[in-house]
Design a protein around this motif. Structure first.
Motif, PDB file in Angstrom:
ATOM      1  N   LEU A  85       0.728  -1.209   0.115  1.00 39.40           N
ATOM      2  CA  LEU A  85      -0.150  -0.286   0.456  1.00 39.40           C
ATOM      3  C   LEU A  85       0.831   0.905   0.243  1.00 39.40           C
ATOM      4  O   LEU A  85       0.280   2.222  -0.349  1.00 39.40           O
ATOM      5  CB  LEU A  85      -0.765   0.105   1.135  1.00 39.40           C
ATOM      6  CG  LEU A  85      -1.912  -1.384   1.265  1.00 39.40           C
ATOM      7  CD1 LEU A  85      -2.796  -0.691   2.712  1.00 39.40           C
ATOM      8  CD2 LEU A  85      -2.985  -1.196  -0.724  1.00 39.40           C
ATOM      9  N   ILE A  86       2.607   1.341   0.606  1.00 42.60           N
ATOM     10  CA  ILE A  86       3.252   2.468   1.073  1.00 42.60           C
ATOM     11  C   ILE A  86       4.467   2.056   0.556  1.00 42.60           C
ATOM     12  O   ILE A  86       4.799   1.106  -0.335  1.00 42.60           O
ATOM     13  CB  ILE A  86       3.021   2.697   2.323  1.00 42.60           C
ATOM     14  CG1 ILE A  86       3.620   1.735   3.181  1.00 42.60           C
ATOM     15  CG2 ILE A  86       1.744   3.920   2.406  1.00 42.60           C
ATOM     16  CD1 ILE A  86       3.027   2.296   4.225  1.00 42.60           C
ATOM     17  N   ASP A  87       5.228   3.090  -0.292  1.00 40.84           N
ATOM     18  CA  ASP A  87       6.419   2.264  -0.666  1.00 40.84           C
ATOM     19  C   ASP A  87       7.296   2.199   0.226  1.00 40.84           C
ATOM     20  O   ASP A  87       8.382   1.676   0.493  1.00 40.84           O
ATOM     21  CB  ASP A  87       6.954   3.342  -1.387  1.00 40.84           C
ATOM     22  CG  ASP A  87       6.344   3.274  -2.801  1.00 40.84           C
ATOM     23  OD1 ASP A  87       5.475   2.407  -3.501  1.00 40.84           O
ATOM     24  OD2 ASP A  87       6.154   4.373  -3.780  1.00 40.84           O
ATOM     25  N   LYS A  88       7.821   3.821   1.627  1.00 38.74           N
ATOM     26  CA  LYS A  88       8.488   3.572   2.472  1.00 38.74           C
ATOM     27  C   LYS A  88       7.456   3.964   3.652  1.00 38.74           C
ATOM     28  O   LYS A  88       6.002   4.609   3.268  1.00 38.74           O
ATOM     29  CB  LYS A  88       9.368   4.846   1.930  1.00 38.74           C
ATOM     30  CG  LYS A  88       8.795   6.240   1.592  1.00 38.74           C
ATOM     31  CD  LYS A  88      10.301   6.698   1.876  1.00 38.74           C
ATOM     32  CE  LYS A  88      10.302   8.717   0.775  1.00 38.74           C
ATOM     33  NZ  LYS A  88       8.451   8.921   1.749  1.00 38.74           N
ATOM     34  N   PRO A  89       7.753   3.442   4.863  1.00 41.52           N
ATOM     35  CA  PRO A  89       7.109   3.777   6.178  1.00 41.52           C
ATOM     36  C   PRO A  89       7.335   5.636   6.357  1.00 41.52           C
ATOM     37  O   PRO A  89       7.951   6.424   5.372  1.00 41.52           O
ATOM     38  CB  PRO A  89       7.972   3.425   6.981  1.00 41.52           C
ATOM     39  CG  PRO A  89       9.397   2.578   6.783  1.00 41.52           C
ATOM     40  CD  PRO A  89       9.168   2.683   4.978  1.00 41.52           C
ATOM     41  N   ILE A  90       5.193   5.889   6.433  1.00 40.76           N
ATOM     42  CA  ILE A  90       5.422   6.994   6.782  1.00 40.76           C
ATOM     43  C   ILE A  90       4.961   7.474   8.327  1.00 40.76           C
ATOM     44  O   ILE A  90       4.750   6.625   8.924  1.00 40.76           O
ATOM     45  CB  ILE A  90       4.448   7.540   6.382  1.00 40.76           C
ATOM     46  CG1 ILE A  90       2.658   6.990   5.992  1.00 40.76           C
ATOM     47  CG2 ILE A  90       4.233   7.584   4.585  1.00 40.76           C
ATOM     48  CD1 ILE A  90       1.615   6.802   5.722  1.00 40.76           C
ATOM     49  N   SER A  91       5.411   8.761   8.876  1.00 40.11           N
ATOM     50  CA  SER A  91       5.238   9.040  10.019  1.00 40.11           C
ATOM     51  C   SER A  91       4.203   9.452  10.269  1.00 40.11           C
ATOM     52  O   SER A  91       3.730  10.349   9.553  1.00 40.11           O
ATOM     53  CB  SER A  91       6.819  10.115  10.351  1.00 40.11           C
ATOM     54  OG  SER A  91       7.736  10.167   9.512  1.00 40.11           O
ATOM     55  N   LEU A  92       3.733   8.783  11.356  1.00 38.02           N
ATOM     56  CA  LEU A  92       2.403   8.784  10.928  1.00 38.02           C
ATOM     57  C   LEU A  92       1.689   9.829  12.548  1.00 38.02           C
ATOM     58  O   LEU A  92       1.182  10.459  11.991  1.00 38.02           O
ATOM     59  CB  LEU A  92       1.481   7.582  11.549  1.00 38.02           C
ATOM     60  CG  LEU A  92       0.957   6.448  10.509  1.00 38.02           C
ATOM     61  CD1 LEU A  92       0.833   5.421  11.055  1.00 38.02           C
ATOM     62  CD2 LEU A  92       0.432   7.213   9.562  1.00 38.02           C
ATOM     63  N   LEU A  93       3.278   9.933  13.343  1.00 36.39           N
ATOM     64  CA  LEU A  93       2.607  10.643  15.266  1.00 36.39           C
ATOM     65  C   LEU A  93       2.977  12.145  14.698  1.00 36.39           C
ATOM     66  O   LEU A  93       4.490  12.327  15.467  1.00 36.39           O
ATOM     67  CB  LEU A  93       3.057   9.417  15.335  1.00 36.39           C
ATOM     68  CG  LEU A  93       2.115   8.191  16.185  1.00 36.39           C
ATOM     69  CD1 LEU A  93       2.747   7.485  17.404  1.00 36.39           C
ATOM     70  CD2 LEU A  93       0.486   8.071  16.653  1.00 36.39           C
ATOM     71  N   THR A  94       2.768  12.997  13.558  1.00 33.88           N
ATOM     72  CA  THR A  94       3.440  14.264  13.585  1.00 33.88           C
ATOM     73  C   THR A  94       2.601  15.060  13.563  1.00 33.88           C
ATOM     74  O   THR A  94       1.439  14.788  13.596  1.00 33.88           O
ATOM     75  CB  THR A  94       4.414  13.653  12.727  1.00 33.88           C
ATOM     76  OG1 THR A  94       3.117  14.010  11.663  1.00 33.88           O
ATOM     77  CG2 THR A  94       5.473  13.091  12.264  1.00 33.88           C
ATOM     78  N   TYR A  95       3.245  16.076  13.821  1.00 34.84           N
ATOM     79  CA  TYR A  95       1.910  17.186  14.038  1.00 34.84           C
ATOM     80  C   TYR A  95       1.147  17.575  12.764  1.00 34.84           C
ATOM     81  O   TYR A  95       0.383  18.427  12.785  1.00 34.84           O
ATOM     82  CB  TYR A  95       3.092  18.802  14.139  1.00 34.84           C
ATOM     83  CG  TYR A  95       3.676  19.662  13.422  1.00 34.84           C
ATOM     84  CD1 TYR A  95       3.046  19.885  12.648  1.00 34.84           C
ATOM     85  CD2 TYR A  95       5.452  18.760  12.590  1.00 34.84           C
ATOM     86  CE1 TYR A  95       4.494  20.501  11.641  1.00 34.84           C
ATOM     87  CE2 TYR A  95       6.243  19.463  12.460  1.00 34.84           C
ATOM     88  CZ  TYR A  95       6.004  20.089  11.221  1.00 34.84           C
ATOM     89  OH  TYR A  95       6.324  20.429   9.965  1.00 34.84           O
TER      90      TYR A  95
END
Lengths: 281, 346
Positions: free
Chosen positions: A131-141
Motif C-alpha cells: 500500500l505504501i512504498d516507504k514507511p510514513i511518520s504518522l504521529l507528527t504535527y
C-alpha cells in the motif's frame, strides 16, 4: 458491644485513613492553589486559565472524553450483553476481554506506539501489502487527527473493560423473569434491551460512567506516549507546571479545575441516570 | 376462538425427560388447571405453551394456528408469573400498559384500557405507585391486571397465588374466578394446591412424572380417580387403600368383610374416601390411633389389619385412641384399583 455504636466504630479506621491521606492532602492542595506568597488569591487560576495552551488542552481533554466514553459505553454494553447470553466459556471470554485492564496506561500507550510509529506494525503491514512504498511518520504535527485516533484507540482498548466488568455484574443482577414477562407482553429483543436492561442497569451505568468519565479527564500517560507535547491535555499541563516550571501553585490550581470538571460531570451523570423516587431496582 | 391443542408434546432437558408425549385439548373459554406436585412437569408444559420453552417433540396449537415455532409475543397470550414479575422501574400504570405500548396502541386507548382494568382489579388508586411500594397482594393484582389489559385469547398463570398468605389467597381465588369468567378468556392455571384447583377449574389435568394422569372435571377427578396416584394425591386426607381378594362372581373380601366389586380374578385394591365412612353395626373393624378434632369434623387415624386408615367422622362423636370402631363404607363410593397397572377398575 452496643449494636448502635458498633457500625460506626468499625468504619472508623477507614474514615481516619481517608481523612489523613485524602482530605488532608486535598486541603493542602487547595491551600496551595489559592495562595501566592501571602494570603488568599485567585492569581494561580488566572495564570493557568490565561495561558495559551489552556483552551487547547481543555478542548482536547473534553473532545477525547466526548468521543471515547460513548464508544466505550456502546462497546461495553454490547460486550456485556453477549457475555451474559453465553452459557459456556463465559469466564474465559471475560478474562480475555479484561486483559488490557492488567496493563498500566503507560504500557498501553507504548503498545499502541509500537503499532503507529514509523517502524511500527502498521507501517510494516501497509508496506508488506504494497500500500505504501516507504514507511510514513504518522504521529507528527502534520497529522493531528492520526494522533487523536491513536490516543482514542489506545484509550478504548485499554479502558473499555472496566465498564464491561461493572455492566456484566449489573446485568447478572436483573432477574430472568422480567425478560420473560417482557417477551410474553410483546417486547422484541431490542425493546427488551431498551425497556428492561437499560433502565434496570441504571445503578451500574452510573458507576461505570462516573468512573470512566473521571478517568477520561485524568488521561495522561497514553497521551504522553503517543502524542507527547503535540496533543496537550489538562493532566499533562499539571505535570508540566509541577515538574518543568516548578510552579506548584499553578499545578494545584489546574488540578482543582480538573476536580471541578469531574464533580460537575459526576453530578450530571447521577442526575441523568437517577432512579425515579419510589422505584426500586 | 382460542381452543388450545397440545399434540404429543415431549420435553427433555439433557438426559432428563420432563414431559412424556402430552396430549391435551383445552376448549375455548375453558378454565383448565394443571395440578401436580413440584417437578411433575406442569410449569414446563405451561412455559411450552407460552413459548418460553421449546418442546423437544410435538405441536402446540392456539386457535387454528400452530404456534410452537412462534415467539411468545406472536401467540396471543398473556401470562401471570409466580413472582409476579411486576417491573420495578415502572409505575403500576406503565406496568399494566406495557403490553399495549409494545403493541403500539394509541395513547388515549391505552389510558382507557389501563384505567378500566385497574378498576376491575381494584387498584385504580395505586396507578402512580411503584412495585416496591406495594404489598404482595397488590403486586399480584397488578400482574393480573397487566395480563387482562391485553385482552388476550389465552391467559396463562403459573402458581399466581402461591406467594400470598392464606386469607389473601382465599380472597384472590374467588376474585380471579369471577374476573376470568367475565373476560371470556381461555385460561391455563398451574398449581400444586388441590383446593385451588378444585375451586377454580372447569377441568383439572392431574400431572405426575411428566404425564397427564387424568383430565376431567373437578368432581370427576375427586369421585372417580382414574389412577391410584390421583386417588392418593387429591383429597385431604386422601383416599384409603386396602388389599382385596376375589371370591369370584364380583365378590371381594376386604379386611374380613365382603363387598361387591368388579368381575375380575386379579387381586385388586379397595379404596374409599375418609369422608365416605360412617360408624355402623356392620363394617370394617378399625382401631383408633390418633384422634384430631378439626371443628367441623373429627379426623380419626386408625389401624385396619395393620394398614393405616383414616376416617372423617361427625364431630359430635366421642372417640378415644384405642377404641375399636366399626366403619361402614358408603357402597356407591367404593373404588377399585389394579395394583399392577395402578389404573382404576370399574
Amino acid at each position: 458491644m452496643n449494636a448502635r455504636t458498633l457500625p460506626y466504630l468499625l468504619i472508623l479506621p477507614v474514615t481516619l485513613f481517608l481523612c489523613v491521606f485524602f482530605i488532608y492532602p486535598f486541603v493542602l492542595v487547595a491551600q496551595l492553589a489559592f495562595t501566592q506568597g501571602d494570603g488568599f488569591t485567585l492569581a494561580n487560576f488566572r495564570e493557568v486559565v490565561g495561558y495559551w495552551k489552556f483552551p487547547i488542552s481543555l478542548k482536547n481533554t473534553l473532545l477525547l472524553a466526548a468521543i471515547v466514553v460513548p464508544i466505550q459505553l456502546a462497546l461495553s454494553l454490547a460486550m456485556a450483553t453477549m457475555v451474559s447470553k453465553m452459557e459456556k466459556g463465559r469466564d474465559l471470554v471475560l478474562y480475555v476481554w479484561t486483559i488490557p485492564l492488567g496493563i498500566s496506561d503507560l504500557a498501553a500507550g507504548i503498545i499502541w506506539l509500537a503499532i503507529f510509529e514509523q517502524s511500527g506494525f502498521l507501517n510494516s503491514m501497509m508496506s508488506g501489502m504494497g500500500l505504501i512504498d516507504k514507511p510514513i511518520s504518522l504521529l507528527t504535527y502534520e497529522h493531528p487527527w492520526v494522533i487523536f485516533i491513536a490516543i482514542a484507540l489506545a484509550e478504548i482498548w485499554r479502558a473499555t473493560a472496566i465498564m464491561l466488568v461493572i455492566l456484566v455484574a449489573g446485568m447478572g443482577l436483573i432477574p430472568k423473569e422480567y425478560y420473560e414477562a417482557a417477551e410474553v407482553f410483546g417486547a422484541s429483543p431490542w425493546k427488551r434491551f431498551l425497556k428492561i436492561t437499560l433502565p434496570m442497569l441504571r445503578p451500574s451505568l452510573q458507576t461505570a460512567l462516573v468512573l470512566r468519565v473521571i478517568l477520561a479527564f485524568e488521561v495522561f500517560a497514553v497521551v504522553i506516549a503517543l502524542g507527547g507535547s503535540l496533543f496537550p491535555v489538562l493532566m499533562a499541563e499539571t505535570y508540566a507546571y509541577q515538574f518543568d516550571l516548578l510552579n506548584s501553585g499553578a499545578a494545584a490550581a489546574i488540578a482543582l479545575i480538573i476536580l471541578a470538571i469531574s464533580i460537575g460531570f459526576t453530578l450530571i451523570i447521577l442526575r441523568l441516570l437517577r432512579v425515579p423516587k419510589g422505584a426500586t431496582i | 376462538m382460542a381452543q388450545i391443542r397440545i399434540k404429543n408434546v415431549a420435553k427433555r432437558f439433557g438426559a432428563y425427560q420432563a414431559l412424556h408425549s402430552i396430549n391435551l385439548d383445552v376448549a375455548d373459554q375453558e378454565f383448565m388447571v394443571l395440578l401436580g406436585a413440584s417437578g411433575c412437569g406442569k410449569t414446563t408444559l405451561l412455559r411450552i405453551i407460552a413459548g418460553l420453552e421449546t418442546p423437544s417433540e410435538g405441536e402446540v396449537w392456539i386457535g387454528d394456528r400452530r404456534v410452537d415455532h412462534l415467539a411468545p409475543r406472536d401467540r396471543g397470550i398473556a401470562m401471570v408469573f409466580q413472582n409476579y414479575a411486576v417491573f420495578p422501574h415502572l409505575t403500576v400504570f406503565e406496568n399494566i400498559a406495557f403490553g399495549l405500548r409494545m403493541a403500539k396502541m394509541d395513547n388515549a386507548l391505552v389510558t382507557k384500557r389501563v384505567e378500566r382494568t385497574a378498576e376491575l382489579m381494584h387498584i385504580e388508586q395505586l396507578l402512580k405507585r411503584y412495585s416496591g411500594e406495594l404489598s404482595g397482594g397488590q403486586r399480584q393484582r397488578v400482574a393480573v391486571a397487566r395480563a387482562l389489559a391485553m385482552e388476550p385469547d389465552v391467559i396463562l398463570m403459573d402458581e399466581p397465588l402461591s406467594n400470598l398468605d392464606a386469607l389473601l389467597r382465599l380472597e384472590m381465588r374467588a376474585e380471579l374466578k369471577g374476573v376470568l369468567a367475565e373476560s371470556k378468556t381461555t385460561a391455563i392455571y398451574v398449581t400444586h394446591d388441590q383446593v385451588e384447583a378444585m375451586s377454580l377449574a372447569d377441568r383439572i389435568s392431574v400431572m405426575h412424572q411428566g404425564r397427564i394422569v387424568q383430565a376431567a372435571s373437578p368432581i370427576e377427578v375427586y369421585r372417580n380417580p382414574a389412577a391410584r396416584f390421583v386417588a392418593s394425591f387429591i383429597g385431604n386426607p386422601p383416599m384409603n387403600f386396602l388389599p382385596a381378594t376375589s371370591h369370584g362372581n364380583g365378590q371381594w373380601s376386604v379386611a374380613g368383610q365382603t363387598f361387591n366389586g368388579p368381575a375380575t380374578q386379579k387381586p385388586l385394591e379397595f379404596a374409599i374416601r375418609p369422608e365416605d365412612l360412617s360408624p355402623a353395626d356392620q363394617g370394617l373393624k378399625a382401631t383408633a390411633r390418633v384422634v384430631e378434632p378439626l371443628g367441623a369434623h373429627l379426623l380419626v387415624t386408625c389401624d385396619v389389619e395393620g394398614a393405616s386408615f383414616r376416617a372423617v367422622l361427625d364431630s359430635d362423636l366421642t372417640v378415644r385412641p384405642g377404641d375399636i370402631l366399626t366403619l361402614a363404607p358408603q357402597p356407591d363410593r367404593i373404588r377399585w384399583f389394579d395394583p399392577e397397572t395402578t389404573q382404576a377398575v370399574a
